[in-house]
Design an enzyme around this catalytic site. Structure first.
Site, PDB file in Angstrom:
ATOM      1  N   HIS A  99       0.809  -1.214   0.000  1.00  0.00           N
ATOM      2  CA  HIS A  99       0.000   0.000   0.000  1.00  0.00           C
ATOM      3  C   HIS A  99       0.842   1.264   0.000  1.00  0.00           C
ATOM      4  O   HIS A  99       0.409   2.309  -0.475  1.00  0.00           O
ATOM      5  CB  HIS A  99      -1.020  -0.026   1.137  1.00  0.00           C
ATOM      6  CG  HIS A  99      -2.115  -0.989   0.835  1.00  0.00           C
ATOM      7  ND1 HIS A  99      -2.074  -2.297   1.253  1.00  0.00           N
ATOM      8  CD2 HIS A  99      -3.209  -0.866   0.067  1.00  0.00           C
ATOM      9  CE1 HIS A  99      -3.132  -2.920   0.782  1.00  0.00           C
ATOM     10  NE2 HIS A  99      -3.847  -2.079   0.059  1.00  0.00           N
ATOM     11  N   GLU A 102     -10.762 -10.818  -5.830  1.00  0.00           N
ATOM     12  CA  GLU A 102      -9.339 -10.717  -5.477  1.00  0.00           C
ATOM     13  C   GLU A 102      -8.852 -11.955  -4.729  1.00  0.00           C
ATOM     14  O   GLU A 102      -7.707 -12.052  -4.335  1.00  0.00           O
ATOM     15  CB  GLU A 102      -9.034  -9.424  -4.714  1.00  0.00           C
ATOM     16  CG  GLU A 102      -9.978  -9.093  -3.592  1.00  0.00           C
ATOM     17  CD  GLU A 102      -9.749  -7.713  -2.986  1.00  0.00           C
ATOM     18  OE1 GLU A 102      -8.754  -7.050  -3.316  1.00  0.00           O
ATOM     19  OE2 GLU A 102     -10.578  -7.307  -2.172  1.00  0.00           O
ATOM     20  N   ASP A 147      -4.322  -8.101  -4.894  1.00  0.00           N
ATOM     21  CA  ASP A 147      -4.538  -9.227  -3.983  1.00  0.00           C
ATOM     22  C   ASP A 147      -4.697 -10.528  -4.750  1.00  0.00           C
ATOM     23  O   ASP A 147      -4.279 -11.575  -4.278  1.00  0.00           O
ATOM     24  CB  ASP A 147      -5.756  -8.965  -3.095  1.00  0.00           C
ATOM     25  CG  ASP A 147      -5.389  -8.102  -1.902  1.00  0.00           C
ATOM     26  OD1 ASP A 147      -4.351  -8.372  -1.284  1.00  0.00           O
ATOM     27  OD2 ASP A 147      -6.120  -7.133  -1.614  1.00  0.00           O
ATOM     28  N   CYS A 197      -9.435  -2.824 -10.947  1.00  0.00           N
ATOM     29  CA  CYS A 197      -8.999  -1.642 -10.197  1.00  0.00           C
ATOM     30  C   CYS A 197      -7.655  -1.874  -9.533  1.00  0.00           C
ATOM     31  O   CYS A 197      -7.166  -1.031  -8.801  1.00  0.00           O
ATOM     32  CB  CYS A 197     -10.050  -1.224  -9.177  1.00  0.00           C
ATOM     33  SG  CYS A 197     -10.387  -2.495  -7.964  1.00  0.00           S
TER      34      CYS A 197
END
Ligand code: PEP
Ligand code: MG
Length: 584
Positions: A198, A438, A462, A509
């Protein structure tokens, strides 16, 4: 002396600036051996810091409303820990007997205590370990004279503009990067981290160069040294000579020029050469990101990572606060759709370290956490429903793996509507509900979700992590993290085809969607809805404008039959050749 360090370039661009070293309170304290005459002074410094934290905790407790019983209990536990001789007396002995500086003495004792906690069977007691760590962090921050980690300029950086400072840290947890967002640093580099951690995602969203996984950079670089960060190649050059500096200055100017040329595409319709309309939406983390979304002419917000509203604070944001945040985004987008993902907390974005599970990425995260905290989830759903009065809103569920989760979310949404009705508060109708694909199970058992949801969004970050069993944030296995692995591509292709057949829109995304080198591959696979950092939209649009889907589709079908990663890459390179070369 000039030297070069190699890591993983996770956010492109070139930055030239001065190093600003950041420390994480408990991880990176200096290890000093002090002369005998200084030891009593050091003990006094330690005692003063402990006293200040005690006062701080008292103040906090007094400010807290009677009703916040849980928070008060939490503070009481911390105050108690701060009276424990193990924590406040032993470090003084370490200072006196071993000549350690106060920070180091405290961290050594903390490490010792943490090990003792690990050996305890009782899970409740074991969890108190996190309280000890938090108390130690408070004392260390006091010792270091800092309350906030980001944004405090060190001595060497005084007089240097933020835009010319390069942050050098061991690690930057997502919670720190939130505060980072309010600043305009030139780049950041860290010792640890993987390509879709992240922290890497946030760097890209801030459109600044970043290199992670530089192992030992924090040790090797000194505050104030001149650095070149090449986010494309994953290289940093420390103390470059004039010739290298000149070369990079030139490259930086060229990149800026190309970026400014791209701006002309802002208003162009994202249509391929054969007139296929593509949606280019944006990923955001905070409401203020909407500005960048508009500047880049996105077709909407395809992923609002709402969990970032929950980090760096003691209490969860209230319904009104969340409502304001969501409404700001919805209004800002002026009629364009906004996909609000319910908070995906847990794993590396944990609210409460005390809860950290043995295997957090496989633990209570995403929708699992939300469903286990119905009150907190209800607050968010009500806030989203209310914001949906201001424009088209869709709700996206993170980490779904079974149908029950979808049904429970629908029930929670119904309950949120009922609650609002009872309170006579207005809310938006017709909200579409979507789910993130994911987890490989969700992609494989796709029908389960196609039947129950209005749209799907593939989270390739993920999906790659879970398909390949590779921690997306771990630089030691970063070399194996490969979103183009045939297994990942198969799952993506399967999801896109399933969605197409069932008439359920599917977007991507994850980071894959924002990589302009993969735009043609994804178009050829049938993707029509992309969501990415705002700063990537124009580059991807440039690819869309020059692509011919009719020509790409058969080439990609062949590519998907390959099982050799090198061949897959070679074919992707071919897809990116100008139209008349690629067919051969
Ligand atoms: C993903 O996993 O691809 C995704 C978009 O979600 P996040 O990166 O926030 O986990
Ligand atoms: Mg995800």
């Amino acid at each position: 002396m000039s030297f070069t360090l190699h890591g993983l370039g996770v956010s492109g661009g070139i930055a030239i600036g001065q190093a600003q070293l950041l420390s994480h309170a408990t991880l990176e304290v200096a290890h000093l051996t002090l002369p005998g005459r200084q030891l009593e002074k050091e003990v006094a410094r330690f005692e003063a810091a402990v006293d200040r934290v005690r006062n701080e905790l008292d103040e906090l407790r007094n400010e807290m409303a009677e009703s916040a019983a849980e928070m008060r209990a939490f503070i009481d536990v911390h105050a108690l820990i701060l009276q424990d001789p193990e924590l406040v007396d032993i470090p003084k002995t370490l200072i006196r007997e071993r000549g350690c500086n106060a920070e180091w003495a405290l961290v050594q004792q903390m490490d010792y205590l943490v090990k003792q906690f690990d050996a305890i069977d009782d899970p409740y007691l074991r969890e108190r370990k996190a309280d000890v760590v938090q108390v130690v962090e408070r004392v260390i921050k006091e010792l270091m004279g800092r309350t906030g980690k980001i944004g405090k300029t060190s001595k060497s950086a005084k007089g240097v503009k933020e835009e010319e400072q390069i942050i050098v840290a061991h690690d930057l947890p997502p919670s720190d990067l939130i505060s980072f967002k309010e600043h305009r640093f030139a780049a950041f580099v860290t010792d640890v981290g993987g390509a879709t951690s992240h922290t890497a995602i946030l760097a890209r969203s801030m459109a600044i160069p970043a290199v992670v996984g530089l192992r030992g950079a924090r040790e090797a670089i000194r505050d104030g040294e001149l650095l070149i960060v090449d986010g494309f190649r994953g290289v940093i050059i420390v103390n470059p000579d004039e010739r290298v500096l000149e070369e990079y200055r030139l490259r930086k100017t060229q990149i800026e020029l190309e970026r400014s040329k791209l701006k002309r595409l802002k208003k162009a319709d994202p249509l391929t050469l054969d007139d296929v309309r593509v949606d280019l939406m944006a990923n955001i983390e905070l409401p203020d990101d909407v500005q960048a979304v508009k500047e880049n002419g996105a077709d909407g917000v395809g992923l609002f990572r709402t969990e970032f509203l929950f980090l760096n604070r003691r209490e969860i944001p209230s319904e009104d606060e969340q409502f304001e945040a969501y409404r700001k985004v919805v209004k800002g987008m002026a009629g364009k759709p906004v996909v609000i993902r319910t908070y995906d907390l847990g794993a590396d974005k944990a609210l409460d370290q005390a809860r950290s599970a043995t295997n957090p990425a496989l633990g209570l995260r995403g929708i699992r956490l939300s469903l286990s905290e119905p009150a907190m989830f209800g607050v968010q759903l009500r806030a989203i429903l209310r914001a949906a009065r201001s424009g088209p809103v869709r709700i996206l569920i993170p980490m779904i793996s079974n149908a029950l989760e979808v049904e429970a979310t629908r029930a929670a949404l119904d309950k949120a509507r009922e609650d609002l009705k009872d309170r006579r508060v207005a809310y938006g109708e017709d909200i579409q509900l979507g789910g993130m694909i994911e987890i490989p199970a969700a992609a494989l058992a796709l029908n389960m979700f196609l039947k129950r949801l209005d749209f799907l969004s593939i989270g390739t970050n993920d999906l790659t992590q879970y398909t390949l069993a590779i921690d997306r944030g771990d630089e030691e296995v970063a070399g194996l993290y490969d979103s183009l692995h045939p297994a990942v591509l198969m799952l993506i292709a399967h999801t896109l085809a399933g969605g197409e057949k069932a008439g359920v829109p599917v977007s991507i995304c994850g980071e894959l969607a924002g990589n302009p080198k993969l735009t043609r591959l994804l178009l050829g696979m049938g993707l029509r809805h992309f969501s990415m950092h705002p700063s990537q939209i124009l580059e991807v649009k440039q690819q869309v404008l020059t692509a011919d889907v009719g020509q790409l589709a058969p080439m990609v079908r062949k590519l998907l039959r390959l099982d050799d990663p090198a061949q897959i890459r070679e074919q992707i390179r071919r897809l990116n050749l100008p139209a008349d070369h690629s067919a051969h």
